[in-house]
Scaffold this motif. Structure first.
Motif, PDB file in Angstrom:
ATOM      1  N   UNK A  20     -44.927  30.502  14.972  1.00 36.18           N
ATOM      2  CA  UNK A  20     -45.185  30.537  13.538  1.00 36.18           C
ATOM      3  C   UNK A  20     -44.434  31.691  12.882  1.00 36.18           C
ATOM      4  N   UNK A  21     -44.487  32.882  13.485  1.00 36.97           N
ATOM      5  CA  UNK A  21     -43.823  34.032  12.892  1.00 36.97           C
ATOM      6  C   UNK A  21     -42.310  33.865  12.835  1.00 36.97           C
ATOM      7  N   UNK A  22     -41.756  33.170  13.789  1.00 37.95           N
ATOM      8  CA  UNK A  22     -40.305  32.972  13.817  1.00 37.95           C
ATOM      9  C   UNK A  22     -39.847  31.840  12.901  1.00 37.95           C
ATOM     10  N   UNK A  23     -40.778  31.009  12.446  1.00 41.10           N
ATOM     11  CA  UNK A  23     -40.417  29.862  11.619  1.00 41.10           C
ATOM     12  C   UNK A  23     -40.377  30.250  10.141  1.00 41.10           C
ATOM     13  N   UNK A  24     -39.868  29.329   9.334  1.00 35.33           N
ATOM     14  CA  UNK A  24     -39.894  29.476   7.883  1.00 35.33           C
ATOM     15  C   UNK A  24     -40.906  28.527   7.244  1.00 35.33           C
ATOM     16  N   UNK A  25     -41.724  27.881   8.065  1.00 35.00           N
ATOM     17  CA  UNK A  25     -42.734  26.965   7.553  1.00 35.00           C
ATOM     18  C   UNK A  25     -43.906  27.721   6.937  1.00 35.00           C
ATOM     19  N   UNK A  26     -44.507  27.120   5.926  1.00 29.11           N
ATOM     20  CA  UNK A  26     -45.750  27.665   5.387  1.00 29.11           C
ATOM     21  C   UNK A  26     -46.854  27.498   6.430  1.00 29.11           C
ATOM     22  N   UNK A  27     -47.966  28.221   6.301  1.00 25.32           N
ATOM     23  CA  UNK A  27     -49.060  28.011   7.259  1.00 25.32           C
ATOM     24  C   UNK A  27     -49.513  26.554   7.343  1.00 25.32           C
ATOM     25  N   UNK A  28     -49.592  25.876   6.204  1.00 26.74           N
ATOM     26  CA  UNK A  28     -50.031  24.476   6.225  1.00 26.74           C
ATOM     27  C   UNK A  28     -48.992  23.588   6.897  1.00 26.74           C
ATOM     28  N   UNK A  29     -47.708  23.794   6.590  1.00 30.74           N
ATOM     29  CA  UNK A  29     -46.651  23.008   7.223  1.00 30.74           C
ATOM     30  C   UNK A  29     -46.644  23.217   8.735  1.00 30.74           C
ATOM     31  N   UNK A  30     -46.860  24.467   9.159  1.00 29.10           N
ATOM     32  CA  UNK A  30     -46.893  24.744  10.596  1.00 29.10           C
ATOM     33  C   UNK A  30     -48.082  24.044  11.245  1.00 29.10           C
ATOM     34  N   UNK A  31     -49.240  24.076  10.581  1.00 32.00           N
ATOM     35  CA  UNK A  31     -50.435  23.433  11.123  1.00 32.00           C
ATOM     36  C   UNK A  31     -50.226  21.927  11.275  1.00 32.00           C
ATOM     37  N   UNK A  32     -49.611  21.302  10.283  1.00 31.43           N
ATOM     38  CA  UNK A  32     -49.337  19.865  10.358  1.00 31.43           C
ATOM     39  C   UNK A  32     -48.385  19.570  11.511  1.00 31.43           C
ATOM     40  N   UNK A  33     -47.402  20.437  11.712  1.00 28.19           N
ATOM     41  CA  UNK A  33     -46.463  20.255  12.810  1.00 28.19           C
ATOM     42  C   UNK A  33     -47.164  20.357  14.162  1.00 28.19           C
ATOM     43  N   UNK A  70     -51.911  32.680   1.856  1.00 25.93           N
ATOM     44  CA  UNK A  70     -52.312  31.422   2.474  1.00 25.93           C
ATOM     45  C   UNK A  70     -52.724  31.649   3.917  1.00 25.93           C
ATOM     46  N   UNK A  71     -53.863  31.097   4.313  1.00 29.07           N
ATOM     47  CA  UNK A  71     -54.359  31.194   5.689  1.00 29.07           C
ATOM     48  C   UNK A  71     -54.917  29.845   6.113  1.00 29.07           C
ATOM     49  N   UNK A  72     -54.534  29.401   7.317  1.00 21.76           N
ATOM     50  CA  UNK A  72     -54.930  28.085   7.823  1.00 21.76           C
ATOM     51  C   UNK A  72     -55.495  28.224   9.231  1.00 21.76           C
ATOM     52  N   UNK A  73     -56.529  27.449   9.517  1.00 19.92           N
ATOM     53  CA  UNK A  73     -57.157  27.396  10.838  1.00 19.92           C
ATOM     54  C   UNK A  73     -56.743  26.118  11.550  1.00 19.92           C
ATOM     55  N   UNK A  74     -56.276  26.262  12.785  1.00 22.50           N
ATOM     56  CA  UNK A  74     -55.875  25.126  13.622  1.00 22.50           C
ATOM     57  C   UNK A  74     -56.793  25.115  14.838  1.00 22.50           C
ATOM     58  N   UNK A  75     -57.471  23.999  15.072  1.00 18.29           N
ATOM     59  CA  UNK A  75     -58.503  23.968  16.114  1.00 18.29           C
ATOM     60  C   UNK A  75     -58.375  22.731  16.984  1.00 18.29           C
ATOM     61  N   UNK A  76     -58.250  22.939  18.288  1.00 14.40           N
ATOM     62  CA  UNK A  76     -58.355  21.857  19.269  1.00 14.40           C
ATOM     63  C   UNK A  76     -59.551  22.194  20.150  1.00 14.40           C
ATOM     64  N   UNK A  77     -60.709  21.632  19.879  1.00 20.73           N
ATOM     65  CA  UNK A  77     -61.930  22.081  20.557  1.00 20.73           C
ATOM     66  C   UNK A  77     -62.071  21.647  22.007  1.00 20.73           C
ATOM     67  N   UNK A  78     -61.536  20.478  22.355  1.00 21.07           N
ATOM     68  CA  UNK A  78     -61.773  19.938  23.691  1.00 21.07           C
ATOM     69  C   UNK A  78     -60.462  19.795  24.462  1.00 21.07           C
ATOM     70  N   UNK A  79     -60.473  20.228  25.718  1.00 20.90           N
ATOM     71  CA  UNK A  79     -59.273  20.131  26.544  1.00 20.90           C
ATOM     72  C   UNK A  79     -58.826  18.688  26.748  1.00 20.90           C
ATOM     73  N   UNK A  80     -59.784  17.783  26.941  1.00 20.66           N
ATOM     74  CA  UNK A  80     -59.458  16.409  27.314  1.00 20.66           C
ATOM     75  C   UNK A  80     -59.430  15.454  26.128  1.00 20.66           C
ATOM     76  N   UNK A  87     -56.622  17.426  16.997  1.00 17.44           N
ATOM     77  CA  UNK A  87     -56.303  18.757  16.492  1.00 17.44           C
ATOM     78  C   UNK A  87     -56.697  18.780  15.023  1.00 17.44           C
ATOM     79  N   UNK A  88     -57.622  19.679  14.655  1.00  9.57           N
ATOM     80  CA  UNK A  88     -58.137  19.736  13.295  1.00  9.57           C
ATOM     81  C   UNK A  88     -57.504  20.919  12.569  1.00  9.57           C
ATOM     82  N   UNK A  89     -57.192  20.744  11.294  1.00  5.68           N
ATOM     83  CA  UNK A  89     -56.602  21.819  10.505  1.00  5.68           C
ATOM     84  C   UNK A  89     -57.356  21.947   9.182  1.00  5.68           C
ATOM     85  N   UNK A  90     -57.384  23.160   8.643  1.00  2.00           N
ATOM     86  CA  UNK A  90     -58.055  23.374   7.375  1.00  2.00           C
ATOM     87  C   UNK A  90     -57.663  24.697   6.756  1.00  2.00           C
TER      88      UNK A  90
END
Length: 266
Positions: free
Chosen positions: A86-99, A123-133, A137-140
């Motif tokens: 994320x830090x190396x990219x030029x994407x916004x937090x939301x664009x990175x989360x969608x990616x 801008x701040x975004x949360x990216x969550x993958x709660x279960x390994x199996x 992937x949820x974003x908000x």
């Protein structure tokens, strides 16, 4: 894997205030935070992944991962590479989360909660993958206020005592921050985040001997515990004050003398 408490503020002197403990198994060699170009982070020496990173461009990312809690690390693959990406990219937090969300098919066996933020765009975004199996992937978009993040319970748990206790203590502490916040943050990090004594209550510091979860490697009894604490404040002028205390291989807790810095336009 650790725990984080942070205040994401829309108004006031400080845009972001954060404290973070990293917990890991004793077989892992993890570096103290240092600069690599425009990015400040610590690294897993065997995989080069990270759990926290901040850049001079005004971008911040931090991670809690159940996968890392289980010491399931594969070099050059895993959620621990998302902060630097994320830090190396030029994407916004939301664009990175969608990616990241689009990559769910290659995230088998991963479980994590990741925060990505851009100070310039507020801008701040949360990216969550709660279960390994499970592939979901949820974003908000993250609202302002005090939040916690932990590997098992994710964002703002109301059921985990460790999470709620830290949130209460952190909220009390930031309510008394003045124009010079770092001394109080340092004191909180040193005397609470790194204290094995919870003053008769739950503590966020971890120190135990346990069987390593990877039975295939037969590592047996290992130390699992807190190996670094980070405290950070981002002032609205773009100035960043940061404190880190880390555990050396001999077990000694040592302060990492990190100078203040200011965000740059590029």
């Amino acid at each position: 894997m650790g725990i984080v408490a942070f205040n994401w503020a829309r108004e006031g002197n400080n845009q972001l205030t954060l404290v973070m403990n990293r917990d890991n198994w004793g077989n892992r060699v993890i570096s103290k935070a240092s600069w690599d170009g425009h990015i400040l982070s610590g690294r897993y020496e065997d995989s080069k992944g990270t759990w926290f990173a901040i850049s001079k461009r005004g971008r911040v990312a931090f991670l809690m991962s159940r996968t890392l809690l289980d010491d399931d690390i594969v070099p050059f693959r895993g959620s621990e590479f998302y902060p630097s990406a994320f830090l190396e990219s030029n994407m916004s937090p939301w664009e990175f989360a969608v990616n990241v969300q689009r990559e769910r098919d290659i995230q088998n066996k991963l479980s994590y909660s990741l925060i990505v933020a851009d100070m310039a765009s507020n801008s701040m975004v949360h990216i969550r993958k709660p279960e390994k199996d499970e592939p979901n992937v949820m974003i908000g978009i993250l609202p302002s206020g005090v939040h916690t993040l932990s590997p098992l319970h994710g964002l703002d748990s109301e059921i985990a005592v460790r999470d709620t206790f830290l949130r209460d203590r952190f909220t009390q502490m930031i309510g008394h921050l003045g124009n010079d916040p770092l001394p109080q943050l340092n004191e909180f990090a040193s005397n609470y985040m790194l204290s094995p004594v919870g003053e008769g209550q739950e503590t966020v510091f971890v120190e135990e001997m346990a069987n390593h979860p990877d039975l295939d490697r037969a590592l047996g009894m290992q130390r699992y515990g807190t190996t670094s604490t980070t405290a950070l404040v981002v002032i609205r002028t773009g100035e960043v004050k940061i404190f880190e205390r880390y555990r050396e291989e001999n077990g000694q807790l040592t302060e990492n003398n990190l100078p203040d810095f200011t965000f740059q336009d590029n």
